[in-house]
Design a protein around this motif. Structure first.
Motif: not given
Ligand code: SF4
Length: 322
Positions: A57-61, A76-78, A87-90, A98-100
């Motif tokens: 997630x950090x790398x994605x940012x 950035x699809x949800x 399900x996917x991970x929260x 998170x990005x916004x």
């Protein structure tokens, strides 16, 4: 000039980038990919993101940071659910938020909601929502997606048949030792954060196979052997891939690349380790975060491969588990 759509090279990029790129190109957009993860991307991601997040997630940012001044939109699809009753991970679910909330100066974020846990109807809504940034015609949007989907299916088919590599890793059976490289796709295929583990193994003359090289029917069949249904879609692939290759006696060892603090990984690793013990297949976990050093990874890989060789050569495959 065409609208430029930035696709961050992180998270679900490793599963769907062919589909996304083709879809946007078919709609007349120009897709801009962030580069492969590098030191700068990682540092910017760590700086922008909350400390508690996992490494991918950090790398994605960091990838979003690279793109933000170069494009009109960032995609950035949800991802809530990709399969019925799964399900996917929260963190996937909350990624656009998170990005916004972590970054300033962002362009428009295209964040379609993908929630297929009850039916596939929401996929159509997500496609139309995304396409509307480029055209008002629903028919053109759906046609653009169908064409992209056809090519995506051909691409996946070719991977499953071993005719093309997946993110630079090819299926090669001409090796005396075969290692299953497991983990979430964004850990297995991001060569910067996993320090090029696939290449390190290959340089030692070892064959590398990943769960994504197996077709979905196979991995789902083997995942269904769990006494309780696996409700994470990535978990289905990882567990199913591990169980299939262990059961078919195709692999000599398994290396699991895990993100520090990942709840899903902790469950999957436990289940796979138990199965590995049953089949007497050596199993190693490499946990990665932004502090992980390459020297430590190299030492662990060398020790693991030495152990596999001794076991095969001198010890008549006796148990590695005592
Ligand atoms: S599944 Fe694990 S590694 Fe993936 S986003 Fe969630 S916490 Fe991070």
């Amino acid at each position: 000039m065409n609208d430029r759509v930035g696709i961050p090279r992180g998270m679900f990029y490793y599963d769907y980038h062919i589909l996304w790129e083709d879809f946007f190109n078919n709609l007349g957009g120009e897709t801009i990919l962030s580069p492969r993860t590098n030191k700068d991307v990682l540092n910017k991601g760590v700086h922008a993101c909350v400390d508690e997040a996992c490494l991918p997630v950090k790398v994605f940012h960091g990838h979003v940071d690279y793109l933000k001044d170069k494009v009109d939109y960032i995609f950035i699809p949800r991802f809530i659910s990709i399969y019925r009753k799964e399900y996917c991970c929260p963190k996937h679910l909350g990624l656009p938020d998170m990005v916004r909330h972590s970054m300033d100066g962002l362009p428009q974020i295209i964040d379609p909601k993908v929630d297929l846990k009850k039916s596939n109807r929401s996929l159509r809504e997500a496609i139309i929502y995304t396409g509307r940034y480029f055209t008002k015609s629903s028919r053109n949007i759906l046609r653009a997606f169908d064409q992209a989907q056809d090519r995506f299916q051909e691409h996946i088919h070719a991977i499953h048949h071993g005719s093309i590599p997946i993110h630079g890793i090819d299926f090669d059976t001409d090796h005396p030792l075969q290692i299953l490289l497991l983990g979430h796709s964004y850990n297995t295929y991001d060569q910067y954060i996993n320090m090029g583990i696939a290449n390190k193994l290959k340089a030692k003359g070892v064959g590398v196979i990943t769960a994504e090289m197996l077709d979905t029917a196979t991995t789902r069949y083997y995942a269904s052997k769990l006494s309780k249904r696996m409700f994470w879609t990535h978990g289905q692939k990882i567990i199913g891939g591990a169980f299939a290759l262990m059961d078919e006696e195709f692999i000599d060892g398994t290396v699991y690349i895990s993100s520090f603090g990942c709840g899903m990984d902790s469950v999957l690793m436990e289940l796979i380790e138990r199965r590995a013990k049953e089949y007497q297949i050596p199993f190693m976990i490499l946990t990665i975060d932004e502090q992980t050093g390459e020297a430590g990874i190299n030492t662990r890989i060398e020790a693991f491969l030495d152990m596999l060789e001794w076991r095969n050569r001198d010890e008549d495959n006796i148990s590695t588990y005592g």
